[in-house]
Design a protein around this motif. Structure first.
Motif, PDB file in Angstrom:
ATOM      1  N   ILE A  23     -16.938   4.285  -4.493  1.00 51.53           N
ATOM      2  CA  ILE A  23     -16.236   5.526  -4.193  1.00 51.53           C
ATOM      3  C   ILE A  23     -15.881   6.236  -5.499  1.00 51.53           C
ATOM      4  O   ILE A  23     -15.737   5.599  -6.552  1.00 51.53           O
ATOM      5  CB  ILE A  23     -14.964   5.251  -3.374  1.00 51.53           C
ATOM      6  CG1 ILE A  23     -14.049   4.279  -4.128  1.00 51.53           C
ATOM      7  CG2 ILE A  23     -15.296   4.710  -2.014  1.00 51.53           C
ATOM      8  CD1 ILE A  23     -12.741   4.001  -3.405  1.00 51.53           C
ATOM      9  N   SER A  36      -5.411   8.767   2.369  1.00 49.12           N
ATOM     10  CA  SER A  36      -5.893   7.397   2.278  1.00 49.12           C
ATOM     11  C   SER A  36      -4.738   6.425   2.081  1.00 49.12           C
ATOM     12  O   SER A  36      -3.733   6.745   1.430  1.00 49.12           O
ATOM     13  CB  SER A  36      -6.876   7.252   1.108  1.00 49.12           C
ATOM     14  OG  SER A  36      -7.983   8.107   1.269  1.00 49.12           O
ATOM     15  N   HIS A  37      -4.886   5.233   2.635  1.00 51.66           N
ATOM     16  CA  HIS A  37      -3.884   4.165   2.525  1.00 51.66           C
ATOM     17  C   HIS A  37      -4.431   3.166   1.516  1.00 51.66           C
ATOM     18  O   HIS A  37      -5.362   2.409   1.816  1.00 51.66           O
ATOM     19  CB  HIS A  37      -3.680   3.520   3.891  1.00 51.66           C
ATOM     20  CG  HIS A  37      -2.443   2.694   3.999  1.00 51.66           C
ATOM     21  ND1 HIS A  37      -1.190   3.156   3.667  1.00 51.66           N
ATOM     22  CD2 HIS A  37      -2.262   1.411   4.412  1.00 51.66           C
ATOM     23  CE1 HIS A  37      -0.292   2.220   3.880  1.00 51.66           C
ATOM     24  NE2 HIS A  37      -0.921   1.140   4.322  1.00 51.66           N
ATOM     25  N   VAL A  38      -3.894   3.182   0.290  1.00 54.88           N
ATOM     26  CA  VAL A  38      -4.473   2.404  -0.805  1.00 54.88           C
ATOM     27  C   VAL A  38      -3.431   1.483  -1.431  1.00 54.88           C
ATOM     28  O   VAL A  38      -2.225   1.674  -1.267  1.00 54.88           O
ATOM     29  CB  VAL A  38      -5.068   3.330  -1.898  1.00 54.88           C
ATOM     30  CG1 VAL A  38      -6.145   4.228  -1.316  1.00 54.88           C
ATOM     31  CG2 VAL A  38      -3.975   4.162  -2.562  1.00 54.88           C
ATOM     32  N   ARG A  45     -10.479   7.710  -8.560  1.00 51.98           N
ATOM     33  CA  ARG A  45      -9.292   8.552  -8.440  1.00 51.98           C
ATOM     34  C   ARG A  45      -8.271   8.121  -9.478  1.00 51.98           C
ATOM     35  O   ARG A  45      -8.335   7.022 -10.014  1.00 51.98           O
ATOM     36  CB  ARG A  45      -8.680   8.422  -7.037  1.00 51.98           C
ATOM     37  CG  ARG A  45      -9.542   8.927  -5.910  1.00 51.98           C
ATOM     38  CD  ARG A  45      -8.736   8.956  -4.620  1.00 51.98           C
ATOM     39  NE  ARG A  45      -8.334   7.629  -4.213  1.00 51.98           N
ATOM     40  CZ  ARG A  45      -8.952   6.911  -3.280  1.00 51.98           C
ATOM     41  NH1 ARG A  45     -10.013   7.414  -2.669  1.00 51.98           N
ATOM     42  NH2 ARG A  45      -8.534   5.715  -2.956  1.00 51.98           N
ATOM     43  N   ASP A  95      -4.774  12.583  -0.145  1.00 53.71           N
ATOM     44  CA  ASP A  95      -5.878  12.825   0.793  1.00 53.71           C
ATOM     45  C   ASP A  95      -5.720  12.040   2.097  1.00 53.71           C
ATOM     46  O   ASP A  95      -6.614  12.035   2.944  1.00 53.71           O
ATOM     47  CB  ASP A  95      -7.224  12.492   0.150  1.00 53.71           C
ATOM     48  CG  ASP A  95      -7.376  11.005  -0.188  1.00 53.71           C
ATOM     49  OD1 ASP A  95      -6.443  10.223   0.089  1.00 53.71           O
ATOM     50  OD2 ASP A  95      -8.438  10.635  -0.729  1.00 53.71           O
ATOM     51  N   HIS A 123       0.833  -1.203   0.000  1.00 53.20           N
ATOM     52  CA  HIS A 123       0.000   0.000   0.000  1.00 53.20           C
ATOM     53  C   HIS A 123       0.872   1.259   0.000  1.00 53.20           C
ATOM     54  O   HIS A 123       2.042   1.221   0.367  1.00 53.20           O
ATOM     55  CB  HIS A 123      -0.921   0.023   1.224  1.00 53.20           C
ATOM     56  CG  HIS A 123      -2.065  -0.938   1.154  1.00 53.20           C
ATOM     57  ND1 HIS A 123      -1.898  -2.303   1.138  1.00 53.20           N
ATOM     58  CD2 HIS A 123      -3.412  -0.722   1.102  1.00 53.20           C
ATOM     59  CE1 HIS A 123      -3.084  -2.897   1.083  1.00 53.20           C
ATOM     60  NE2 HIS A 123      -4.012  -1.965   1.061  1.00 53.20           N
ATOM     61  N   THR A 163       0.406   5.766   0.717  1.00 57.76           N
ATOM     62  CA  THR A 163      -0.445   6.842   1.220  1.00 57.76           C
ATOM     63  C   THR A 163      -0.532   7.932   0.160  1.00 57.76           C
ATOM     64  O   THR A 163       0.492   8.430  -0.319  1.00 57.76           O
ATOM     65  CB  THR A 163       0.116   7.423   2.524  1.00 57.76           C
ATOM     66  OG1 THR A 163       0.225   6.376   3.499  1.00 57.76           O
ATOM     67  CG2 THR A 163      -0.800   8.510   3.064  1.00 57.76           C
ATOM     68  N   GLU A 220     -12.922  -1.676  -1.789  1.00 61.17           N
ATOM     69  CA  GLU A 220     -12.942  -0.213  -1.829  1.00 61.17           C
ATOM     70  C   GLU A 220     -12.106   0.385  -0.702  1.00 61.17           C
ATOM     71  O   GLU A 220     -11.415   1.391  -0.897  1.00 61.17           O
ATOM     72  CB  GLU A 220     -14.379   0.291  -1.748  1.00 61.17           C
ATOM     73  CG  GLU A 220     -15.163   0.071  -3.029  1.00 61.17           C
ATOM     74  CD  GLU A 220     -16.479   0.829  -3.037  1.00 61.17           C
ATOM     75  OE1 GLU A 220     -16.948   1.208  -1.945  1.00 61.17           O
ATOM     76  OE2 GLU A 220     -17.036   1.029  -4.129  1.00 61.17           O
ATOM     77  N   THR A 221     -12.160  -0.228   0.472  1.00 62.05           N
ATOM     78  CA  THR A 221     -11.365   0.261   1.594  1.00 62.05           C
ATOM     79  C   THR A 221      -9.875   0.252   1.260  1.00 62.05           C
ATOM     80  O   THR A 221      -9.115   1.118   1.714  1.00 62.05           O
ATOM     81  CB  THR A 221     -11.614  -0.602   2.843  1.00 62.05           C
ATOM     82  OG1 THR A 221     -12.988  -0.493   3.212  1.00 62.05           O
ATOM     83  CG2 THR A 221     -10.737  -0.174   4.006  1.00 62.05           C
ATOM     84  N   ASN A 222      -9.472  -0.704   0.424  1.00 61.44           N
ATOM     85  CA  ASN A 222      -8.067  -0.812   0.022  1.00 61.44           C
ATOM     86  C   ASN A 222      -7.756  -0.014  -1.239  1.00 61.44           C
ATOM     87  O   ASN A 222      -6.666  -0.156  -1.802  1.00 61.44           O
ATOM     88  CB  ASN A 222      -7.693  -2.271  -0.159  1.00 61.44           C
ATOM     89  CG  ASN A 222      -7.503  -2.994   1.153  1.00 61.44           C
ATOM     90  OD1 ASN A 222      -6.428  -2.973   1.732  1.00 61.44           O
ATOM     91  ND2 ASN A 222      -8.565  -3.631   1.645  1.00 61.44           N
ATOM     92  N   GLY A 223      -8.722   0.806  -1.692  1.00 64.53           N
ATOM     93  CA  GLY A 223      -8.459   1.742  -2.779  1.00 64.53           C
ATOM     94  C   GLY A 223      -8.668   1.207  -4.175  1.00 64.53           C
ATOM     95  O   GLY A 223      -8.233   1.835  -5.150  1.00 64.53           O
TER      96      GLY A 223
END
Length: 235
Positions: A79, A28-30, A82, A26, A21, A23, A57-60
């Motif tokens: 989401i 977020s850790h993706v 991006r 924003d 992952h 950062t 989605e939590t993982n981007g």
């Protein structure tokens, strides 16, 4: 785990948190799009899709469904997209039957990595599934696996954590409980020798794995682990 990834039977996709992952701006850790370029989640149980989707989605990831394998899917809220988001395809199916592999899985092949995590215990035909994993990997690609297995025999040199388990006794107990366990555990077999099954299949350049009896008492007896990586031959 890197590149174009196929995960077989991800369940809720708890494995995603172990990927590389980064950062972003924003905070977020993706998942790192320089490491993972695409992710296909092949999961037969549609009742797991809600949490699978949320974890992705939590993982981007940018989540999409394969409507051909699951035409009745109901899209969940997603989401906003991006830049550099990695596509995450949820596909319904298995690799048991080479004639019934979802077209989306075939279209996304070959894969750099195929991941199985506590999933080969439930497939109907482990050898057929592994053959199809080899088929879908690119030459030099990796099958990364962590599976619970039957107790390794006494003296097995692959055992890295022993924990003084009576392997003969508990292996017999695993054989005894498997018929009932497979019914209540959605097809889970606690007595498969998955590491050995993978290693004996043709098509690998190398197979390395270890057997581990975790410190947790009951798990060390009922669910020892085979953890390893198999590399597909280049010719």
């Amino acid at each position: 785990i890197s590149g174009n990834v196929l995960e077989l039977g991800p369940g809720f996709a708890e494995s995603l948190r172990f990927l590389t992952h980064v950062t972003i701006s924003d905070g977020s850790h993706v998942v790192d799009s320089n490491t993972i370029t695409s992710y296909t989640a092949l999961e037969p149980n549609v009742f797991l899709y809600d949490q699978l989707h949320k974890n992705a989605e939590t993982n981007g990831f940018c989540v999409e469904y394969d409507h051909k394998s699951y035409p009745n899917c109901k899209e969940l809220g997603t989401i906003p997209t991006r830049e550099n988001m990695v596509p995450f395809n949820i596909v319904r199916g298995t690799l048991d039957d080479p004639d019934n592999i979802p077209q989306c899985v075939l279209d996304n092949a070959p894969y750099d990595t195929v991941l199985t995590s506590f999933s080969l215990c439930t497939v109907k035909d482990p050898e057929a599934t592994i053959k199809n994993i080899i088929r879908l990997l690119k030459p030099g690609g990796a099958h990364v696996f962590i599976e619970h297995v039957r107790q390794p025999p006494p003296g097995d040199k692959r055992v890295t954590e022993d924990n003084n388990v009576n392997a003969v006794l508990w292996g017999k107990i695993q054989d005894w409980i498997t018929p009932l366990w497979s019914i209540i555990g959605h097809g889970c077999h606690v007595n498969r020798e998955t590491g050995e099954t993978i290693a004996k299949m043709e098509g690998w350049k190398s197979v390395e794995y270890k057997n581990v009896r975790p410190v947790i008492d009951l798990q060390s007896r009922i669910m020892p682990l085979s953890i390893g990586k198999a590399i597909k031959a280049t010719e």
